[in-house]
Write an enzyme that holds these catalytic residues in place. Sequence first.
Site, PDB file in Angstrom:
ATOM      1  N   GLU A 116       8.317 -21.464   3.528  1.00  0.00           N
ATOM      2  CA  GLU A 116       7.978 -21.120   4.916  1.00  0.00           C
ATOM      3  C   GLU A 116       8.643 -19.819   5.343  1.00  0.00           C
ATOM      4  O   GLU A 116       8.303 -19.235   6.366  1.00  0.00           O
ATOM      5  CB  GLU A 116       8.396 -22.267   5.860  1.00  0.00           C
ATOM      6  CG  GLU A 116       7.667 -23.578   5.610  1.00  0.00           C
ATOM      7  CD  GLU A 116       6.146 -23.346   5.492  1.00  0.00           C
ATOM      8  OE1 GLU A 116       5.578 -23.704   4.436  1.00  0.00           O
ATOM      9  OE2 GLU A 116       5.564 -22.740   6.416  1.00  0.00           O
ATOM     10  N   ARG A 154       5.470   6.036  -6.595  1.00  0.00           N
ATOM     11  CA  ARG A 154       4.544   7.173  -6.763  1.00  0.00           C
ATOM     12  C   ARG A 154       4.981   8.388  -5.966  1.00  0.00           C
ATOM     13  O   ARG A 154       4.605   9.513  -6.259  1.00  0.00           O
ATOM     14  CB  ARG A 154       3.134   6.795  -6.287  1.00  0.00           C
ATOM     15  CG  ARG A 154       2.451   5.756  -7.117  1.00  0.00           C
ATOM     16  CD  ARG A 154       1.035   5.545  -6.593  1.00  0.00           C
ATOM     17  NE  ARG A 154       0.137   6.637  -6.980  1.00  0.00           N
ATOM     18  CZ  ARG A 154      -0.190   7.651  -6.197  1.00  0.00           C
ATOM     19  NH1 ARG A 154       0.290   7.705  -4.969  1.00  0.00           N
ATOM     20  NH2 ARG A 154      -1.010   8.603  -6.613  1.00  0.00           N
ATOM     21  N   ASP A 169      -4.072  12.303  -2.065  1.00  0.00           N
ATOM     22  CA  ASP A 169      -4.289  10.869  -1.941  1.00  0.00           C
ATOM     23  C   ASP A 169      -4.822  10.492  -0.572  1.00  0.00           C
ATOM     24  O   ASP A 169      -4.519  11.130   0.416  1.00  0.00           O
ATOM     25  CB  ASP A 169      -2.924  10.148  -2.025  1.00  0.00           C
ATOM     26  CG  ASP A 169      -2.755   9.519  -3.380  1.00  0.00           C
ATOM     27  OD1 ASP A 169      -1.659   9.034  -3.630  1.00  0.00           O
ATOM     28  OD2 ASP A 169      -3.711   9.570  -4.148  1.00  0.00           O
TER      29      ASP A 169
HETATM   30  C1  4FV Z   1       3.907 -11.334   3.155  1.00  0.00           C
HETATM   31  C2  4FV Z   1       2.960 -10.436   3.654  1.00  0.00           C
HETATM   32  C3  4FV Z   1       3.739 -12.790   3.066  1.00  0.00           C
HETATM   33  C4  4FV Z   1       5.087 -15.650   3.855  1.00  0.00           C
HETATM   34  C5  4FV Z   1       5.636 -16.976   3.486  1.00  0.00           C
HETATM   35  C6  4FV Z   1       5.815 -15.479   1.635  1.00  0.00           C
HETATM   36  C7  4FV Z   1       4.784 -14.965   2.577  1.00  0.00           C
HETATM   37  C8  4FV Z   1       6.182 -16.830   2.102  1.00  0.00           C
HETATM   38  N1  4FV Z   1       4.970 -10.640   2.773  1.00  0.00           N
HETATM   39  N2  4FV Z   1       3.488  -9.176   3.531  1.00  0.00           N
HETATM   40  N3  4FV Z   1       1.737 -10.670   4.141  1.00  0.00           N
HETATM   41  N4  4FV Z   1       4.832 -13.510   2.681  1.00  0.00           N
HETATM   42  O1  4FV Z   1       2.675 -13.321   3.342  1.00  0.00           O
HETATM   43  O2  4FV Z   1       4.700  -9.347   2.997  1.00  0.00           O
HETATM   44  O3  4FV Z   1       7.558 -16.925   2.202  1.00  0.00           O
END
Ligand code: 4FV
Length: 245
Positions: A116, A154, A169
């Site tokens: 979570e 990059r 880019d």
């Molecule tokens: C996430 C995102 C992402 C949330 C619960 C990992 C998850 C679990 N991280 N960008 N979108 N993380 O969904 O960076 O812990």
Amino acid sequence: MRINVLTIFPEMFASPLDHSIIGRARQRRLLEVRISDIRDFTTDRHRVVDDSPYGGGAGMVLKPDPLVAALEAIQAGAAQRAPVILMSPQGERLEHRRLAALAGEHEVSILCGHYEGIDERVVEQWVDLEVSIGDYVTTGGELPAMVLIDALARLLPGVVGKEESVVQDSFFSTIFDYPHYTRPQCFRGHEVPSVLLSGNHEAIRRWRRKQALKKTRQQRPELLAQAELTEEDVKLLAELDAEGA
Ligand code: 4FV
């Protein structure tokens, strides 16, 4: 540049960062990636890193103790404290601007959440920046961290052969890159645009800019609104209007 990664799944980083441009950058010491297993910073014999949420609810939460112990171990002895980045859906949307800023850092630490999420006290007290790769939820912060590391690497001097290909880019200038073609000249009845075979470099440059503007306006008009358009860009956009494109 040194990038520290804190994760409960270090094995996930085994392969993705060992190949191609990133792999070569690491071999050439342009980039150092140090993976820390948060479990190594637990003190109980079951190496527990998560626990049930206070207040009830589904899922588990990463405990503060091993996370902070891992962070402090990384920072121990470091001349200056490296910024701590948490990959999280609640973070700022990752964009080129932020990557360019991070590319100026000597060292950063990336915290990969799981389940979570992580105990909020770690976010409040030890995290400098929360970053999201997009408005969706992944199973863990590991793949988002790899996306950040890849896109960041990059931008490090010498990592991408021809600097030119970084400069042109997409997002470097908030206008998309132009379409690319290679052999065969005719593929399944589909021809390469003739201007690209003309050898007329000015016409090719102009055609490519026009296509880049066209696609940017179609897909991400807000990016066009942010862009510094040249007089020629305005003319090209007018041409596209006239062509109904
Ligand atoms: C996430 C995102 C992402 C949330 C619960 C990992 C998850 C679990 N991280 N960008 N979108 N993380 O969904 O960076 O812990």
